[in-house]
Design a protein around this motif. Structure first.
Motif, PDB file in Angstrom:
ATOM      1  N   GLN A  62      73.364-146.234  28.734  1.00 55.73           N
ATOM      2  CA  GLN A  62      72.275-145.303  28.460  1.00 55.73           C
ATOM      3  C   GLN A  62      71.416-145.767  27.273  1.00 55.73           C
ATOM      4  O   GLN A  62      71.946-146.315  26.299  1.00 55.73           O
ATOM      5  CB  GLN A  62      72.844-143.914  28.130  1.00 55.73           C
ATOM      6  CG  GLN A  62      73.418-143.161  29.316  1.00 55.73           C
ATOM      7  CD  GLN A  62      72.336-142.636  30.234  1.00 55.73           C
ATOM      8  OE1 GLN A  62      71.172-142.497  29.859  1.00 55.73           O
ATOM      9  NE2 GLN A  62      72.716-142.358  31.475  1.00 55.73           N
ATOM     10  N   PRO A  63      70.105-145.538  27.336  1.00 58.85           N
ATOM     11  CA  PRO A  63      69.266-145.750  26.147  1.00 58.85           C
ATOM     12  C   PRO A  63      69.377-144.528  25.230  1.00 58.85           C
ATOM     13  O   PRO A  63      69.371-143.383  25.715  1.00 58.85           O
ATOM     14  CB  PRO A  63      67.858-145.857  26.739  1.00 58.85           C
ATOM     15  CG  PRO A  63      67.913-145.029  27.986  1.00 58.85           C
ATOM     16  CD  PRO A  63      69.313-145.157  28.526  1.00 58.85           C
ATOM     17  N   PHE A  64      69.489-144.751  23.932  1.00 60.39           N
ATOM     18  CA  PHE A  64      69.631-143.636  23.003  1.00 60.39           C
ATOM     19  C   PHE A  64      68.360-143.464  22.183  1.00 60.39           C
ATOM     20  O   PHE A  64      67.693-144.436  21.824  1.00 60.39           O
ATOM     21  CB  PHE A  64      70.832-143.868  22.086  1.00 60.39           C
ATOM     22  CG  PHE A  64      72.154-143.741  22.806  1.00 60.39           C
ATOM     23  CD1 PHE A  64      72.726-142.499  23.013  1.00 60.39           C
ATOM     24  CD2 PHE A  64      72.810-144.866  23.282  1.00 60.39           C
ATOM     25  CE1 PHE A  64      73.930-142.383  23.687  1.00 60.39           C
ATOM     26  CE2 PHE A  64      74.015-144.758  23.953  1.00 60.39           C
ATOM     27  CZ  PHE A  64      74.573-143.510  24.152  1.00 60.39           C
ATOM     28  N   CYS A  65      68.061-142.212  21.883  1.00 57.93           N
ATOM     29  CA  CYS A  65      66.843-141.881  21.144  1.00 57.93           C
ATOM     30  C   CYS A  65      66.988-142.266  19.675  1.00 57.93           C
ATOM     31  O   CYS A  65      68.069-142.611  19.201  1.00 57.93           O
ATOM     32  CB  CYS A  65      66.550-140.379  21.268  1.00 57.93           C
ATOM     33  SG  CYS A  65      66.475-139.804  22.981  1.00 57.93           S
ATOM     34  N   SER A  66      65.879-142.168  18.966  1.00 55.53           N
ATOM     35  CA  SER A  66      65.890-142.531  17.550  1.00 55.53           C
ATOM     36  C   SER A  66      66.705-141.547  16.721  1.00 55.53           C
ATOM     37  O   SER A  66      67.234-141.906  15.673  1.00 55.53           O
ATOM     38  CB  SER A  66      64.457-142.599  17.019  1.00 55.53           C
ATOM     39  OG  SER A  66      63.799-141.358  17.230  1.00 55.53           O
ATOM     40  N   ASN A  67      66.792-140.291  17.193  1.00 55.22           N
ATOM     41  CA  ASN A  67      67.599-139.297  16.480  1.00 55.22           C
ATOM     42  C   ASN A  67      69.064-139.483  16.867  1.00 55.22           C
ATOM     43  O   ASN A  67      69.517-139.006  17.898  1.00 55.22           O
ATOM     44  CB  ASN A  67      67.137-137.882  16.832  1.00 55.22           C
ATOM     45  CG  ASN A  67      68.003-136.826  16.161  1.00 55.22           C
ATOM     46  OD1 ASN A  67      68.775-137.125  15.242  1.00 55.22           O
ATOM     47  ND2 ASN A  67      67.874-135.592  16.619  1.00 55.22           N
ATOM     48  N   ARG A  68      69.789-140.212  16.026  1.00 54.01           N
ATOM     49  CA  ARG A  68      71.188-140.509  16.321  1.00 54.01           C
ATOM     50  C   ARG A  68      72.135-139.758  15.391  1.00 54.01           C
ATOM     51  O   ARG A  68      73.243-140.208  15.136  1.00 54.01           O
ATOM     52  CB  ARG A  68      71.436-142.013  16.212  1.00 54.01           C
ATOM     53  CG  ARG A  68      70.631-142.814  17.238  1.00 54.01           C
ATOM     54  CD  ARG A  68      71.078-144.255  17.301  1.00 54.01           C
ATOM     55  NE  ARG A  68      70.385-144.975  18.352  1.00 54.01           N
ATOM     56  CZ  ARG A  68      70.891-146.036  18.984  1.00 54.01           C
ATOM     57  NH1 ARG A  68      72.094-146.480  18.656  1.00 54.01           N
ATOM     58  NH2 ARG A  68      70.219-146.652  19.920  1.00 54.01           N
ATOM     59  N   PHE A  69      71.704-138.612  14.913  1.00 51.53           N
ATOM     60  CA  PHE A  69      72.531-137.805  14.033  1.00 51.53           C
ATOM     61  C   PHE A  69      73.353-136.835  14.876  1.00 51.53           C
ATOM     62  O   PHE A  69      72.805-135.961  15.559  1.00 51.53           O
ATOM     63  CB  PHE A  69      71.665-137.052  13.024  1.00 51.53           C
ATOM     64  CG  PHE A  69      70.968-137.965  12.057  1.00 51.53           C
ATOM     65  CD1 PHE A  69      71.551-138.265  10.836  1.00 51.53           C
ATOM     66  CD2 PHE A  69      69.740-138.543  12.375  1.00 51.53           C
ATOM     67  CE1 PHE A  69      70.925-139.123   9.944  1.00 51.53           C
ATOM     68  CE2 PHE A  69      69.106-139.396  11.485  1.00 51.53           C
ATOM     69  CZ  PHE A  69      69.704-139.681  10.272  1.00 51.53           C
ATOM     70  N   ILE A  70      74.675-136.992  14.841  1.00 52.08           N
ATOM     71  CA  ILE A  70      75.587-136.164  15.634  1.00 52.08           C
ATOM     72  C   ILE A  70      76.202-135.098  14.734  1.00 52.08           C
ATOM     73  O   ILE A  70      76.937-135.428  13.799  1.00 52.08           O
ATOM     74  CB  ILE A  70      76.699-137.017  16.278  1.00 52.08           C
ATOM     75  CG1 ILE A  70      76.086-138.073  17.208  1.00 52.08           C
ATOM     76  CG2 ILE A  70      77.682-136.142  17.047  1.00 52.08           C
ATOM     77  CD1 ILE A  70      77.098-139.028  17.806  1.00 52.08           C
ATOM     78  N   PRO A  71      75.915-133.833  14.976  1.00 53.20           N
ATOM     79  CA  PRO A  71      76.468-132.763  14.137  1.00 53.20           C
ATOM     80  C   PRO A  71      77.929-132.485  14.477  1.00 53.20           C
ATOM     81  O   PRO A  71      78.274-131.475  15.083  1.00 53.20           O
ATOM     82  CB  PRO A  71      75.558-131.566  14.466  1.00 53.20           C
ATOM     83  CG  PRO A  71      75.114-131.817  15.873  1.00 53.20           C
ATOM     84  CD  PRO A  71      75.019-133.310  16.023  1.00 53.20           C
ATOM     85  N   HIS A  72      78.775-133.396  14.062  1.00 53.11           N
ATOM     86  CA  HIS A  72      80.217-133.260  14.361  1.00 53.11           C
ATOM     87  C   HIS A  72      80.997-134.203  13.456  1.00 53.11           C
ATOM     88  O   HIS A  72      80.421-135.055  12.784  1.00 53.11           O
ATOM     89  CB  HIS A  72      80.482-133.584  15.825  1.00 53.11           C
ATOM     90  CG  HIS A  72      81.478-132.664  16.465  1.00 53.11           C
ATOM     91  ND1 HIS A  72      82.766-132.504  15.962  1.00 53.11           N
ATOM     92  CD2 HIS A  72      81.397-131.851  17.542  1.00 53.11           C
ATOM     93  CE1 HIS A  72      83.412-131.640  16.721  1.00 53.11           C
ATOM     94  NE2 HIS A  72      82.604-131.219  17.682  1.00 53.11           N
TER      95      HIS A  72
END
Length: 312
Positions: free
Chosen positions: A168-178
């Protein structure tokens, strides 16, 4: 907004945010995290050590208990170290490969744990419904084969999750709230078509868990029917006591999992912190309580464990 104190952030990696909104309390939150992890590891190690040392405990029931202890040691080990790095040192970045690896092992161990619980239900079914053939049906070799099947199943069913995500291509927002890389959280960060990922996740949730719970329900249906045929109330109680520990462990595993999945799917009004804390407790509390439950409810194991505890 991402925290301003993050440095040397690799744009190809992800950022595990921990528990957003509770940053000021991270030191205090880390205390129960550390305690739960330490108590769980100590308890499960003691179970493994006791069963390994005592030849009289080399029986199918206790071998299954050892497998349960191994999964209970593995599960928090894939969560707590990274979580403590977030709480103590603000080390939040994780590579894509690291994230996918953590996700794979977390879900694979969880599926393996479920397989062990199913095998333990079968063990209790044979012990109650066909006790005269127990030693013939449930040999140590057969238990080992069943555990191996559970391990192969876990690997084969979970492996597609990271493989699908890795494409999958991932977006620029790679902040995972976990505090850890969960499949649901990572899927939300993709910019591509995630229909296959979502569909496969639902298949795992409903088909695999549904099959395991159905097999457990069938086993206990036969157990209850066999118990109701016993006329003596004392025999009733004695027979049911042999299943109490397993029932408690199942409730400790499936109930938090069900609540966590329901809050993710239908609890949009619930604060994100609650979702994260519930998920963390699911990884921490059952592994800590399982050896205590079996230590209290199983006299033979309790006596042997007590002997080694007194030598400390």
């Amino acid at each position: 907004m991402p925290p301003s104190n993050l440095t040397h952030f690799d744009p190809s990696s992800f950022i595990l945010m921990g528990i957003p909104g509770l940053e000021a309390a991270y030191v205090w939150i880390s205390i129960p995290f550390s305690m739960f992890y330490f108590v769980g590891m100590l308890g499960n190690f003691l179970v493994l050590f006791t069963v390994g040392k005592e030849q009289t405990l080399h029986k199918p029931m206790y071998l299954l208990l050892c497998m349960l202890a191994l999964t209970d040691m593995a599960t928090p080990t894939f969560v707590v170290p990274k979580a403590l790095c977030i709480f103590w040192f603000n080390f939040k970045d994780i590579t894509l490969g690291g994230c996918l690896t953590q996700m794979f092992f977390l879900h694979a161990v969880s599926l393996m744990h479920s397989a062990v619980l199913v095998t333990m239900a079968f063990d209790r079914y044979v012990a109650v419904c066909d006790p005269l053939r127990y030693n013939t049906i449930l040999t140590n070799l057969r238990i080992a084969k069943l555990v191996l099947v559970g391990l192969i199943r876990a690997v084969l069913f979970i492996l597609p999750l990271p493989l699908l995500l890795s494409r999958q291509p991932f977006c620029s927002n790679r902040f995972i709230p976990h505090t850890q890389c969960e499949h649901t959280a990572m899927v939300k960060k993709s910019c591509g078509d995630i229909s296959a990922n979502r569909a496969y996740g639902l298949v795992l949730l409903f088909i695999i868990n549904g099959v395991d719970l159905t097999l457990i329900a069938l086993s206990y249906g036969h157990i209850i029917r066999a118990v109701l045929r016993i006329s003596s109330k004392e025999a009733h109680q004695k027979t049911l006591n042999t299943c109490t520990a397993h029932v408690c462990v199942m409730l400790m595993y499936y109930t938090p999992s069900l609540i966590s999945n329901l809050t993710h799917g239908f609890g949009q009004r619930i604060a994100p912190q609650v979702h994260i804390i519930l998920a963390d407790l699911y990884f921490l509390v059952p592994p800590m309580l399982n050896p205590i439950i079996y230590g209290v409810k199983t006299k033979e194991l309790r006596d042997k464990m007590g002997k080694y505890i007194c030598k400390l």
